[in-house]
Design a protein around this motif. Structure first.
Motif, PDB file in Angstrom:
ATOM      1  N   MET A  43      15.486  27.300  43.923  1.00 61.75           N
ATOM      2  CA  MET A  43      15.427  28.521  43.124  1.00 61.75           C
ATOM      3  C   MET A  43      14.185  29.321  43.471  1.00 61.75           C
ATOM      4  SD  MET A  43      15.005  28.729  39.044  1.00 61.75           S
ATOM      5  CE  MET A  43      14.041  30.045  38.377  1.00 61.75           C
ATOM      6  N   SER A  44      14.384  30.576  43.580  1.00 61.71           N
ATOM      7  CA  SER A  44      13.246  31.469  43.814  1.00 61.71           C
ATOM      8  C   SER A  44      12.828  32.099  42.513  1.00 61.71           C
ATOM      9  CB  SER A  44      13.639  32.583  44.772  1.00 61.71           C
ATOM     10  OG  SER A  44      13.828  32.043  46.040  1.00 61.71           O
ATOM     11  N   THR A  45      11.607  32.279  42.354  1.00 65.91           N
ATOM     12  CA  THR A  45      11.131  32.930  41.140  1.00 65.91           C
ATOM     13  C   THR A  45      10.307  34.152  41.533  1.00 65.91           C
ATOM     14  OG1 THR A  45      10.978  30.774  40.127  1.00 65.91           O
ATOM     15  CG2 THR A  45       9.885  32.599  39.011  1.00 65.91           C
ATOM     16  N   LEU A  46      10.609  35.203  40.866  1.00 66.80           N
ATOM     17  CA  LEU A  46       9.863  36.425  41.120  1.00 66.80           C
ATOM     18  C   LEU A  46       8.652  36.401  40.209  1.00 66.80           C
ATOM     19  CD1 LEU A  46      12.857  38.867  41.270  1.00 66.80           C
ATOM     20  CD2 LEU A  46      11.838  37.557  43.107  1.00 66.80           C
ATOM     21  N   THR A  47       7.652  35.759  40.655  1.00 62.94           N
ATOM     22  CA  THR A  47       6.511  35.531  39.775  1.00 62.94           C
ATOM     23  C   THR A  47       5.484  36.639  39.834  1.00 62.94           C
ATOM     24  OG1 THR A  47       5.621  34.211  41.552  1.00 62.94           O
ATOM     25  CG2 THR A  47       6.677  33.036  39.736  1.00 62.94           C
ATOM     26  N   ASP A  48       5.746  37.558  40.765  1.00 64.71           N
ATOM     27  CA  ASP A  48       4.732  38.592  40.946  1.00 64.71           C
ATOM     28  C   ASP A  48       4.886  39.652  39.876  1.00 64.71           C
ATOM     29  OD1 ASP A  48       2.751  40.095  41.882  1.00 64.71           O
ATOM     30  OD2 ASP A  48       3.842  40.879  43.618  1.00 64.71           O
ATOM     31  N   THR A  49       4.637  39.273  38.643  1.00 72.08           N
ATOM     32  CA  THR A  49       4.874  40.153  37.509  1.00 72.08           C
ATOM     33  C   THR A  49       3.676  41.047  37.270  1.00 72.08           C
ATOM     34  OG1 THR A  49       5.888  38.198  36.592  1.00 72.08           O
ATOM     35  CG2 THR A  49       5.744  40.111  35.170  1.00 72.08           C
ATOM     36  N   PRO A  50       3.911  42.296  36.996  1.00 76.56           N
ATOM     37  CA  PRO A  50       2.788  43.149  36.613  1.00 76.56           C
ATOM     38  C   PRO A  50       2.158  42.589  35.353  1.00 76.56           C
ATOM     39  CG  PRO A  50       4.753  44.458  36.991  1.00 76.56           C
ATOM     40  CD  PRO A  50       5.168  43.033  37.021  1.00 76.56           C
ATOM     41  N   LEU A  71       1.773  44.464  30.915  1.00 76.75           N
ATOM     42  CA  LEU A  71       3.019  44.723  30.196  1.00 76.75           C
ATOM     43  C   LEU A  71       2.766  45.657  29.018  1.00 76.75           C
ATOM     44  CD1 LEU A  71       5.147  41.505  29.627  1.00 76.75           C
ATOM     45  CD2 LEU A  71       5.879  43.727  30.492  1.00 76.75           C
ATOM     46  N   THR A 115       7.636  46.420  25.113  1.00 77.05           N
ATOM     47  CA  THR A 115       8.630  45.396  25.445  1.00 77.05           C
ATOM     48  C   THR A 115       8.645  44.265  24.436  1.00 77.05           C
ATOM     49  OG1 THR A 115       8.310  45.918  27.729  1.00 77.05           O
ATOM     50  CG2 THR A 115       9.377  43.845  27.249  1.00 77.05           C
ATOM     51  N   PRO A 167      10.623  39.915  20.484  1.00 75.11           N
ATOM     52  CA  PRO A 167      10.427  38.753  21.343  1.00 75.11           C
ATOM     53  C   PRO A 167      11.434  37.643  21.068  1.00 75.11           C
ATOM     54  CG  PRO A 167       8.752  38.796  19.631  1.00 75.11           C
ATOM     55  CD  PRO A 167       9.572  40.026  19.461  1.00 75.11           C
ATOM     56  N   ALA A 168      11.988  37.599  19.896  1.00 73.46           N
ATOM     57  CA  ALA A 168      12.819  36.445  19.544  1.00 73.46           C
ATOM     58  C   ALA A 168      14.211  36.533  20.155  1.00 73.46           C
ATOM     59  CB  ALA A 168      12.925  36.327  18.040  1.00 73.46           C
ATOM     60  N   GLY A 169      14.483  37.644  20.789  1.00 72.02           N
ATOM     61  CA  GLY A 169      15.813  37.729  21.400  1.00 72.02           C
ATOM     62  C   GLY A 169      16.677  38.719  20.677  1.00 72.02           C
TER      63      GLY A 169
END
Lengths: 907, 297
Positions: free
Chosen positions: B1-8, B11, B15, B19-21
């Motif tokens: 699995m690849s993870t796009l960890t390069d998150t800005p 935040l 957003t 948070p709870a969905g």
């Protein structure tokens, strides 16, 4: 089926009864029937004495039916046929009874079928004596049960003419143990000459039936005696004394004492005190030949002798209508089970049963019958209620020649009499030939069961007055329907009418419901089509002698609703069970159950793990195979791949539209399945817009938002509309939109409510360059707010400019994932600009250089992938190979990276 | 699995507002009112409405132009008293339309409802909205039922109004003679309507099931109408005997049993039993199929 005057006159007296008994038919083989048990049939012509004690014999054609082992002794049943019929009419019923464990004998009566002799109208010394002869024969049979030597256990059943012989046999032969006569007479004189009035239509049919050769018309397989030389055209097979009597009466139109005496002597009533066996009396309600009062008198006489009697009024009769043959056959069989087999458990049914019309079933076009029953037979004048009649004395004429006649019943006109219970009137009375006395409208409904009676006073200008009394049921209103129940009338002859006479009129016995609001009307007319009335003109004056009409009722009779077939209830229950089974099974396991939310992922907009989807019906062709990747907040993810790479399939699974075969998709930690609430945080535009074409753009968006069930203020409709940029067009129906307008509206719809995860599939298709740039800004700005966007596109340049991260798919599998910069720079590729394209030889040399993985001629020049060598090394080597290098730079374009990643397989 | 960890890392706070969905306050999805509006504004709904209103008027004009109808046999006998009163005219219109005409709106409303959404591609957006699949079917079924009921009720209602205007208010004259008082007549007509609605459930359910199976609205509607035609043809074959009892259309006219002094219930009971039974199974099939279906339209 009844018989009709319009049809050939066959099987007349047997009428409808014979027709009913024909069901099943017979075969002319020794072993007949194909039911559960085979039936042995023996045909035999017996020679019986012409009269008791005489040496001369008459041939009687018989059939004998048994079934099963001949070692078992069983009761016997004699089945007699109707007037004009023969033993063959009874084959079906005989076979049924034989299977039920009876020894059954049928025979053609004297003068009918293949039997010899003359018709003696059930002469005790002829036809009735024949029955004793048959019983003698039965007593010799080894399989017939005996009560005493020479005395078999035997019952007799039959309809009409055959019913009378059953009654007579019980009266003249003590060996008879039970009888079941149907629609027959008790006193034939009363039936044909009621109150001294000649019932000319029925009597005419009766005698012409006997005087024409029925066997020729009704049977082709018989070879019995034909008409003998002594027969003549007028008498046929009738005995001479009967023939002469009929001719005398028919000519005069009035029976004489000798005629009445002759018929009465041959009637069951003459043996009234000797009929002491259990009797099931079945009589027809639509029967003007042998009306209900014939059975009434039989019932009274036999009951007085101490024997059990049950009375059953069927709907039909000699006038036609439903003969209820299968029910009556079953009841007859039960009657014999009880009184011949002595099976005390057999249900002989109620002592009194009346078939009532429950209305017409228009689907099948038949009259539905309901049975009303009571534990006792009350006779015809039970529980009388008084109904007041009024009307002045009225004088009316008997027209010369008795024409035109009033019409009540027409023999054999079919089941029309039964229509009277449905409110249809067919009777005709001529003005000036009748007197009417009417009641007030009834305040409540009244069920007549029996013979209403009324006392009238008659005066005439002749000595002999003949009147016909009938009781109409008149509906309210002008022109309200006048119904004559069962189309029956009572004829009455008033002698000494010149001086005036009081007469008690017994109106016809009927079972009829008079609705509330209807009136009863007593009509006395001077003529009737079915009867002979005096030809001499006369004038009659009739008045009521006492105002009350006495109407018999039987409140004890209780009606059972017409039974519904079992499946009416069972079918919906069965369907309910099937429906429940359909809904409870077949849930796809993958979509049922609710995996718990993963608390660690609540901030992760999307994580896909091991996602696999096979093509429909395929085990090893994959649309998506083992796909895993994760998207973080704030990213703009580009989903790239050639056609068929599985991008759209992945997005559809992400929206809960199609089911993954394996793997899991979690959006903000929640597992995605159809209708999962977490999908409300996802806005999607996938595979083109989907709008209701008849609604405006605005209505589409508003209704779409309301369908989500979320509050209107969350929709951010204005922002979405601003993105769509449709201006006034938003008020027009969507069907008028261009492709680009729909596209923008669809993207606006996806952005309604500003979802945390926005999915756009080919969002820039169909947009013009300014709109493309605008959309790019929208997408970038949307993610800049911290939300996440997934863009799938073929416009690679746009993706490169818009996206922060990339997922590249090929053949349903993940090819590469990561930040755009990483992917673009992930491989050392150098684009070499050359003056001229290289030839194959030069390409081969370049590719063979140390530290070079491959060399390829592309449109812009030479694409070289390095494997260890640096760009400086390559330049030196190229120069050494005398390749004119114009430029040399890193190959940074996404398109090339994309092509590189997916190799040549996509092409 | 690849993870796009390069998150800005920066935040924006926006957003994190949920948070709870997915706990947004979603009321009932695809409310009946919304679905009704979506369907109501369609041309085919308007056309069908116009048709059911016009039919009694066309029949009325036919009677006016052609004179009072003559005698006939059996069931047609109802026509002989068609012009006796308003209730008579209403009963006649019901008789003329209940065999086939009223089946058309039912087949249309039920057969078109899901298939046309699939055809417009709007189905996938509704499902992703998200409207749970069972909820979507329940909404659509209820609205189709409502529309069908209105169409079925309109015919005798308009006929009663038009007939009363033309022939006056009075008792229902029975073809077999006699009459039903107006109060009784109205109750009988309402009962007949109820029966007709129940007997059309089989058509409705078949159309609805087909609608979930196909993306072509015409296929679903046509299939359901085809069943009626086939049923009528088979019903005319007397040689089939008792088998015909179980044909879904065989009892369509048994409500005529109400138009006699003593109403007869057996035929209607059988008709309702057969119709409801088929409908239960077909509706269950529709739900079973749709809830597990891969929506690819």
């Amino acid at each position: 089926m009844g018989f009709s005057l319009l049809r050939p006159r066959r099987a007349l007296f047997a009428g409808a009864a014979a027709a009913a008994l024909l069901v099943g038919g017979g075969t002319w083989t020794a072993v007949a029937g194909h039911g559960p048990a085979s039936v042995q049939r023996t045909d035999q012509v017996l020679a019986l004495p012409e009269a008791p004690g005489s040496a001369a014999t008459v041939k009687i054609d018989t059939s004998y039916f048994t079934s099963g082992s001949s070692d078992v002794r069983r009761p016997a049943v004699l089945l007699a046929h109707g007037f004009g019929g023969s033993k063959n009419d009874l084959t079906g019923e005989a076979q049924t009874l034989a299977r039920e464990g009876y020894a059954v004998m049928t025979w053609s009566a004297r003068g009918f079928g293949a039997s010899g002799g003359d018709i003696g109208l059930n002469d005790p010394k002829a036809e009735v004596a024949d029955v004793s002869g048959l019983i003698d024969w039965l007593a010799e049979r080894p399989e017939v049960q005996l009560d005493a030597p020479g005395d078999p256990r035997v019952g007799v059943a039959g309809a009409s003419y055959g019913g009378a012989v059953a009654l007579l046999a019980a009266g003249y032969d003590k060996r008879v143990d039970a009888i079941a006569p149907e629609i027959t007479y008790w006193n034939l004189s009363d039936a044909l000459f009621p109150d001294g009035v000649f019932k000319k239509l029925w009597a005419g049919i009766f005698f012409t039936t006997g005087s024409t050769d029925q066997s020729a018309a009704s049977s082709t397989s018989q070879s019995g005696p034909r008409i003998t030389a002594t027969d003549d055209a007028t008498c046929g097979r009738f005995a001479p004394d009967l023939c002469a009597m009929y001719q005398r009466v028919a000519v005069s139109g009035k029976p004489d004492a000798a005629a009445e005496q002759l018929l009465a002597q041959r009637s069951p009533s003459a043996a009234a005190t000797r009929i002491k066996v259990p009797t099931l009396l079945v009589q027809g309600q639509t029967d003007s030949l042998f009306p209900l009062d014939q059975a009434d008198r039989a019932a009274a006489a036999i009951r007085a002798n101490g024997a059990p009697v049950a009375v059953d009024w069927i709907a039909g009769g000699h006038d036609g209508g439903d003969m209820e043959s299968s029910r009556i056959e079953q009841r007859t069989s039960a009657w014999f089970d009880r009184y011949l087999k002595r099976d005390t458990a057999a249900d002989t049914g109620p002592a009194f049963r009346v078939s009532r019309s429950g209305g017409v079933d228009s689907t099948s076009g038949t009259v539905t019958l309901q049975g009303a029953s009571a534990d006792a037979y009350p006779g015809l004048e039970d529980s009388p209620e008084a109904v007041s009649l009024s009307g002045p004395p009225q004088t009316f004429a008997n027209p010369p020649g008795g024409a035109p006649p009033a019409v009540s019943v027409v023999p054999g006109i079919g089941g029309l009499g039964q229509l009277s219970s449905l409110g249809v009137g067919l009777s005709v009375d001529f003005p000036g030939q009748s007197a009417e006395f009417s009641s007030q409208p009834l305040t409540r409904s009244l069920r007549i069961t029996g013979s209403p009676t009324v006392r009238i006073h008659v005066r005439a200008d002749s000595d002999d007055a003949v009147l016909f009394a009938k009781l109409y049921d008149v509906a309210p209103g002008t022109g309200g329907a006048r119904v004559l129940p069962s189309q029956l009338v009572t004829p009455l002859r008033v002698t000494g009418a010149r001086a005036g006479a009081d007469v008690l009129v017994r109106l016809p016995a009927v079972d009829h419901q008079v609705a509330a609001g209807h009136r009863l009307e007593l009509v006395l007319s001077s003529t009737d089509l079915a009867y002979a009335s005096p030809a001499a003109p006369a004038s009659y004056t009739v008045s009521l002698a006492g105002n009350d009409l006495s109407v018999p009722t039987d409140p004890v009779l209780s009606t059972a609703a017409a039974p519904l077939p079992w499946w009416v209830w069972a079918l919906p229950l069965l369907a309910l069970a099937i429906a429940a089974a359909l809904l409870l099974t077949g849930r796809r396991r993958h979509w049922s159950g609710r995996p718990a939310a993963d608390p660690e992922l609540v901030l992760v907009p999307l994580r896909i793990q091991g996602l696999t989807k096979r093509y429909a019906g395929s085990a090893d062709r994959y649309a998506v195979r083992d796909l895993s990747f994760q998207v973080e907040p704030g990213q703009v993810l580009g989903l790239l791949g050639p056609n068929g790479a599985g991008k759209t399939t992945t997005l559809r699974m992400l929206m809960g539209l199609i089911r993954p075969d394996e793997g899991e998709i979690r959006v903000f930690g929640q597992s995605v399945r159809p209708g999962a609430p977490v999908l409300s945080r996802v806005g999607a535009f996938v595979e083109g817009p989907g709008f209701l074409p008849h609604l405006s753009g605005l209505s589409n968006l508003e209704l779409y938002w309301r369908a989500t069930g979320r509050p209107d203020e969350e929709a951010r409709l204005d922002e979405a509309l601003a993105i769509a940029g449709l201006g006034d067009a938003v008020e027009r129906a969507v069907r008028t939109y261009s492709q680009g307008m729909r596209q923008r509206l669809a993207i606006a719809q996806a952005m309604l409510g500003l979802p945390d995860l926005l999915i756009l599939d080919e969002p820039l298709n169909g947009l013009d360059p300014p709109q493309i740039r605008e959309m790019r800004e929208v997408i970038t700005g949307y993610a800049a707010g911290g939300r996440t966007v997934i863009v799938s596109s073929h416009l690679l340049a746009e993706v490169e400019q818009t996206c922060t991260h990339l997922v590249v798919m090929d053949h349903g599998q993940l090819a590469q994932a990561g930040p755009v910069a990483d992917i673009v720079g992930s491989e050392d590729a150098v684009l070499v600009g050359t003056v001229l394209p290289l030839d194959a030889d030069q390409l081969g040399k370049v590719a063979a250089l140390p530290g070079v993985a491959s060399a390829e001629q592309v449109a812009d020049g030479l694409l070289v992938r390095l494997a260890g060598a640096s760009a400086a090394d390559l330049t030196a080597d190229l120069v050494r190979l005398e390749i004119p290098v114009q430029s040399l730079g890193p190959h940074r374009r996404l398109e090339d990276a994309f092509l590189t990643l997916i190799g040549g397989a996509a092409r | 699995m690849s993870t796009l960890t390069d998150t800005p890392s920066d935040l924006p706070a926006e957003t994190a507002h949920d948070p709870a969905g997915s706990r947004r306050a979603a009321r009932r999805t695809l409310p009946l009112r919304v679905e009704a509006v979506r369907q109501l504004r369609r041309r085919r709904t308007a056309a069908m409405g116009a048709l059911v209103v016009l039919l009694p008027l066309i029949i009325l004009i036919a009677f006016q132009v052609g004179g009072s109808p003559g005698g006939g046999r059996n069931q047609d006998a109802l026509l002989t008293v068609a012009t006796a009163s308003g209730p008579n005219f209403a009963a006649t219109c019901l008789f003329l339309s209940s065999g086939f005409f009223l089946v058309v709106p039912v087949a249309l409303f039920f057969g078109d409802t899901v298939a046309s959404e699939a055809g417009w591609s709007s189905l996938r957006y509704l499902l992703a909205a998200p409207v749970p699949r069972t909820r979507l079917l329940v909404s659509k079924l209820t609205v189709a039922l409502g529309f069908s009921t209105v169409a079925t009720v309109l015919v005798p209602l308009v006929a009663l109004a038009a007939g009363t205007a033309a022939y006056g208010w009075g008792p229902l004259q029975l073809p077999t003679g006699g009459a039903l008082p107006t109060g009784t007549a109205v109750v009988r007509l309402l009962t007949a309507l109820g029966f007709i609605l129940l007997s059309q459930l089989v058509t409705a359910a078949l159309a609805f099931w087909l609608s979930t199976v196909t993306d072509a609205p015409l296929g679903a509607v046509g299939g359901a109408l085809g069943l009626t035609i086939l049923g009528n043809i088979l019903g005319a074959i007397t040689a089939l005997g008792g088998v015909r009892d179980f044909l879904p259309t065989y009892w369509a006219y048994s409500w005529v049993d109400l138009l006699q002094t003593d109403p007869q219930w057996n035929g209607m009971a059988k008709g309702v039993s057969v119709s409801v039974s088929y409908a239960l199974v077909l509706f269950a099939l529709a739900f079973r199929h749709f809830r597990a279906k891969d929506v690819v339209s």
